[in-house]
Design an enzyme around this catalytic site. Structure first.
Site, PDB file in Angstrom:
ATOM      1  N   SER A 231       0.843  -1.206   0.000  1.00 45.18           N
ATOM      2  CA  SER A 231       0.000   0.000   0.000  1.00 45.18           C
ATOM      3  C   SER A 231       0.869   1.243   0.000  1.00 45.18           C
ATOM      4  O   SER A 231       1.998   1.227   0.508  1.00 45.18           O
ATOM      5  CB  SER A 231      -0.874   0.030   1.257  1.00 45.18           C
ATOM      6  OG  SER A 231      -0.097   0.418   2.384  1.00 45.18           O
ATOM      7  N   ASP A 232       0.362   2.327  -0.579  1.00 43.60           N
ATOM      8  CA  ASP A 232       1.030   3.599  -0.347  1.00 43.60           C
ATOM      9  C   ASP A 232       0.920   3.889   1.155  1.00 43.60           C
ATOM     10  O   ASP A 232       0.070   3.321   1.860  1.00 43.60           O
ATOM     11  CB  ASP A 232       0.410   4.721  -1.188  1.00 43.60           C
ATOM     12  CG  ASP A 232       1.358   5.916  -1.306  1.00 43.60           C
ATOM     13  OD1 ASP A 232       2.346   5.978  -0.539  1.00 43.60           O
ATOM     14  OD2 ASP A 232       1.124   6.794  -2.155  1.00 43.60           O
ATOM     15  N   TRP A 233       1.789   4.774   1.605  1.00 48.48           N
ATOM     16  CA  TRP A 233       1.918   4.970   3.055  1.00 48.48           C
ATOM     17  C   TRP A 233       0.658   5.603   3.662  1.00 48.48           C
ATOM     18  O   TRP A 233       0.355   6.759   3.423  1.00 48.48           O
ATOM     19  CB  TRP A 233       3.166   5.801   3.345  1.00 48.48           C
ATOM     20  CG  TRP A 233       4.374   4.966   3.655  1.00 48.48           C
ATOM     21  CD1 TRP A 233       5.158   5.043   4.761  1.00 48.48           C
ATOM     22  CD2 TRP A 233       4.946   3.895   2.856  1.00 48.48           C
ATOM     23  NE1 TRP A 233       6.145   4.088   4.722  1.00 48.48           N
ATOM     24  CE2 TRP A 233       6.042   3.377   3.565  1.00 48.48           C
ATOM     25  CE3 TRP A 233       4.607   3.313   1.641  1.00 48.48           C
ATOM     26  CZ2 TRP A 233       6.814   2.316   3.085  1.00 48.48           C
ATOM     27  CZ3 TRP A 233       5.376   2.261   1.154  1.00 48.48           C
ATOM     28  CH2 TRP A 233       6.458   1.784   1.883  1.00 48.48           C
TER      29      TRP A 233
END
Ligand code: BGC
Length: 751
Positions: A231-233
């Site tokens: 996932s993106d952060w």
């Protein structure tokens, strides 16, 4: 510690351990299970330099990181149109990552520049998916050649910063496939990145992190991706839903492991889904073991700085050069006014998660002084970086310009104007800098502008005050010395634009649909993004996609198209350096569909080459065009489709500077849609099988009726569905239509 083969490890793990593995241990580390032989992996940004944070992490570019080579950000690197160079930069980044025992470098970003306003455009390559895909693949290939993994990001349709963590990008299937997925598809299928990063935003109402159609059906099913999705952060809104949707690793952790365990126990999450995610993550650990094991080797900082310099030379774009004002003479009595704070305080990278601490930093002022001699150079800052107008600075700059032979102004966007996290409101060069330029030009018409900016700035308002314009983008830590080399002709500019510079923001195809509101952004311009839109609408632009001047001239000739298979060709043509100095150029191959049954862009980039030639030298360039070069995404048939017909192959030095063109006949892929009673008469007549059935059934009567019609009536009748036509009894009736359909089905099955 090296990872053990996936499945024995998997069976040794408890449910709790498996849940823990699908979330980070901290900001930059994955979880380890030492007893089962699962090591922790360190991941770090990013696309143009290693951003390894020593202790506490953040992904906003706020905290410090260890020094690393700051290569030109994607905006500039892409203007080289040079996959071989991008691969070398990738390999150097891989070496730096390995030296710090980083397992996965969080890049490249291959989102399409849908609007010049996107605050993060400096991290992306182009408005064109073909070019983006080629450069992204080269980057992945380079990094991974060092045993370090990559994270292809941000998947998908993350084309703005406004409301990026919630907004739903509303994109129709054809636009998604042709524009927003195509670069990801190319990189995944050809370069095999170890991970893909699922984006913050929603796509058509579903969070990208939970989007099983995107992550499971398309990415894995259609493209064969076998790595892990990260996932993106902070992008995960629902841990269980994101696992079910296909996101294998949540970063950073948020303490939701218990939710996963509970969901499995309650039967809300199939344990097989969790096992699959863990298996993929273990696979990533295996693929990156070499980097971790062989790592910590020192890299050559000087060599990497030299590569950053070479990349910067290749990425700057000479937009304009009236009366050959450039290159400047290295020696001479005339003094040179160097004006603008950016000459002394370079703007060389963007802000946010990609921001790195450079190993050193070249400034253009010092480099210009080294080349021309400090006594020939007079510096004036001209403006303040905080944008507050300063009449005193302008007056000093004007005095200085008037006393010199040439004035070189270093203008651009101050750092506060653009960053990850927000979009710009306009594309103007700051007003105080425009006023400075007008005043300097009035004092000395031999005025050269050098730009530093991550997102496009419009030039129409002020370029009449500049004899030459060198677009320097953000050029990384060696940008200052590279700009000086280009100004004095020690290197010949060869960068070409990877995005159009419009006359006005209002001309941008996505203008009316950016950035949306109330949680939605509708991609209303469809496939007509960038030059696809400007060229189709015949809209004037300031500088077209693909444009870039040189200190020499190039000629293109002798286009030849050889058919290598159905819907496949090899284009060959000759490029000659007809000017006085050596230089590089990027001839571009565009495909124009002469007649299409759907609205297609005027032309689309389908090939390019970067060639370096000595004065007078020629070379033959060969560019392959496969079926995909001619295909569009058929929404009706849910597949890439090549229609039979004629395509025009165009070769030029920008989308508006086509020098050669040649037409070819395409047989098409021969696969027609399955027709039914709702298909039109013309669709039946255009389909070989259906036309034969129709002919056999009611042929003469129908033909005679159609032949007797006026052209207008013929068009109207041709566009009517068969079931409606049956009512009028044109050789068949409502009663005979079912027989016709049966005969068609039978003939199709036999074919
Ligand atoms: C960015 C990513 C980046 C991540 C980690 C996020 O805010 O969108 O591109 O890799 O942070 O720093």
């Amino acid at each position: 510690m090296t990872a053990r083969p996936a499945d024995p490890v998997l069976s040794a793990l408890t449910l709790e351990q498996k849940a823990a593995l699908t979330s980070g241990a901290d900001f930059w580390h994955t979880e380890a299970v030492p007893a089962a032989g699962v090591p922790s992996a360190l991941v770090a940004d990013g696309p143009h330099g290693l951003r390894k944070q020593p202790e506490d992490g953040d992904h906003l570019g706020l905290g410090n990181s260890i020094p690393a080579t700051c290569f030109p950000p994607a905006v500039a690197l892409a203007c080289s149109w040079d996959p071989a160079l991008v691969r070398r930069v990738g390999a150097a980044l891989g070496a730096e990552a390995a030296s710090e025992r980083v397992s996965v470098l969080l890049g490249p970003g291959v989102n399409i520049k849908r609007s010049p306003l996107c605050g993060r455009n400096f991290e992306y390559y182009s408005e064109d998916p073909f070019l983006t895909g080629r450069l992204g693949a080269a980057f992945v290939d380079g990094v991974q050649s060092r045993g370090v993994g990559t994270s292809l990001k941000h998947f998908a349709a993350n084309n703005q910063e406004t409301d990026r963590m919630r907004v739903s990008a509303e994109v129709d299937e054809r636009t998604l496939r042709e524009i927003y997925l195509a670069a990801f598809e190319h990189v995944v299928t050809t370069a095999k990145p170890t991970t893909v990063m699922s984006a913050y935003n929603k796509l058509n109402g579903v969070y990208a992190t939970e989007h099983s159609r995107l992550l499971t059906e398309i990415l894995r099913g259609e493209w064969g991706f076998d790595g892990a999705v990260v996932s993106d952060w902070g992008a995960v809104a629902d841990r269980v839903a994101s696992l079910a949707g296909g996101t294998d690793l949540q970063m950073p952790p948020d303490g939701s492991d218990d939710d996963v365990v509970a969901a499995v126990r309650a039967g809300r999450l199939d344990e097989a889904v969790l096992d699959q995610a863990v298996r993929r993550l273990l696979g990533v650990l295996e693929r990156t073991a070499r980097g971790r094991a062989g790592g910590a080797a020192e890299y050559d900082r000087d060599a990497h700085h030299a590569l950053a310099h070479e990349a910067a030379l290749s990425g700057a774009v000479l937009l304009k050069n009236a009366d050959g004002v450039l290159p400047l003479a290295e020696q001479g009595p005339g003094r040179i006014a160097v004006i603008g704070e950016f000459a002394r305080t370079p703007r060389y990278q963007g802000a946010g998660s990609s921001q790195v601490v450079p190993t050193r930093l070249d400034d253009a002022l010092a480099a210009v002084e080294r080349i021309a001699g400090a006594d020939r150079i007079v510096f004036e800052p001209g403006f303040r970086l905080d944008g507050v107008p300063d009449a005193g600075l302008v007056a000093d700059a004007v005095r200085c310009a008037a006393a010199c032979e040439t004035a070189v102004l270093f203008l651009g966007l101050p750092a506060a104007f653009e960053s990850e996290g927000f979009d710009r409101a306009d594309i103007l060069l700051p007003a105080d800098q425009q006023a400075l330029l007008a005043a300097v030009h009035a004092a000395n018409p031999r005025t050269v502008v050098v730009l530093s900016n991550g997102g496009v700035v419009s030039v129409a308002d002020w370029e009449s005050h500049a004899a030459a314009v060198l677009e320097g983008w953000l050029l990384g830590q060696a940008g200052g010395s590279a700009l000086a080399d280009l100004l004095f002709g020690r290197a010949n500019p060869a960068g070409h634009l990877t995005e159009t510079i419009p006359l006005r923001l209002q001309d941008v195809p996505s203008y009316l649909h950016f950035p949306g509101g109330e949680g939605q952004v509708v991609y209303g311009e469809g496939v007509f993004v960038g030059y696809r839109g400007y060229d189709t609408a015949q809209q004037d632009v300031a500088y077209p996609f693909g444009h870039g001047l040189s200190y020499t001239e190039f000629d293109l000739s002798a286009l030849n198209l050889a058919e290598t298979g159905p819907n496949r060709f090899t284009a060959t043509f000759t490029v000659t350096n007809t000017g006085p100095v050596a230089g590089a150029v990027v001839p571009q191959v565009y495909v124009h569909d002469v007649v299409a049954s759907v609205a297609r862009p005027e032309q689309e980039l389908k090939g390019f080459a970067r060639v370096h030639l000595a004065p007078g030298e020629s070379t033959v360039v060969r560019v392959g065009l496969d079926e995909r070069a001619f295909a569009y995404w058929s929404t009706r048939e849910d597949r890439w489709k090549v229609e039979a017909g004629i395509a025009e192959i165009r070769v030029g030095l920008s989308s508006r500077d086509v020098r050669l063109r040649e037409q070819v006949r395409l047989p098409g892929d021969g696969i027609g849609p399955v027709l039914d009673a709702s298909s039109t008469l013309d669709e039946w007549l255009d389909d070989g099988i259906a036309a034969a059935v129709l002919d056999a059934a009611g042929g003469p009567g129908l033909k005679a009726v159609l032949a007797g019609m006026s052209p207008g009536m013929r068009r109207a009748v041709g566009a009517m569905p068969m079931r409606a036509l049956a009512v009028f009894g044109l050789g068949f009736t409502g009663d005979s239509l079912p027989r016709l359909l049966d005969a068609y089905t039978e003939a199709r099955n036999l074919a």
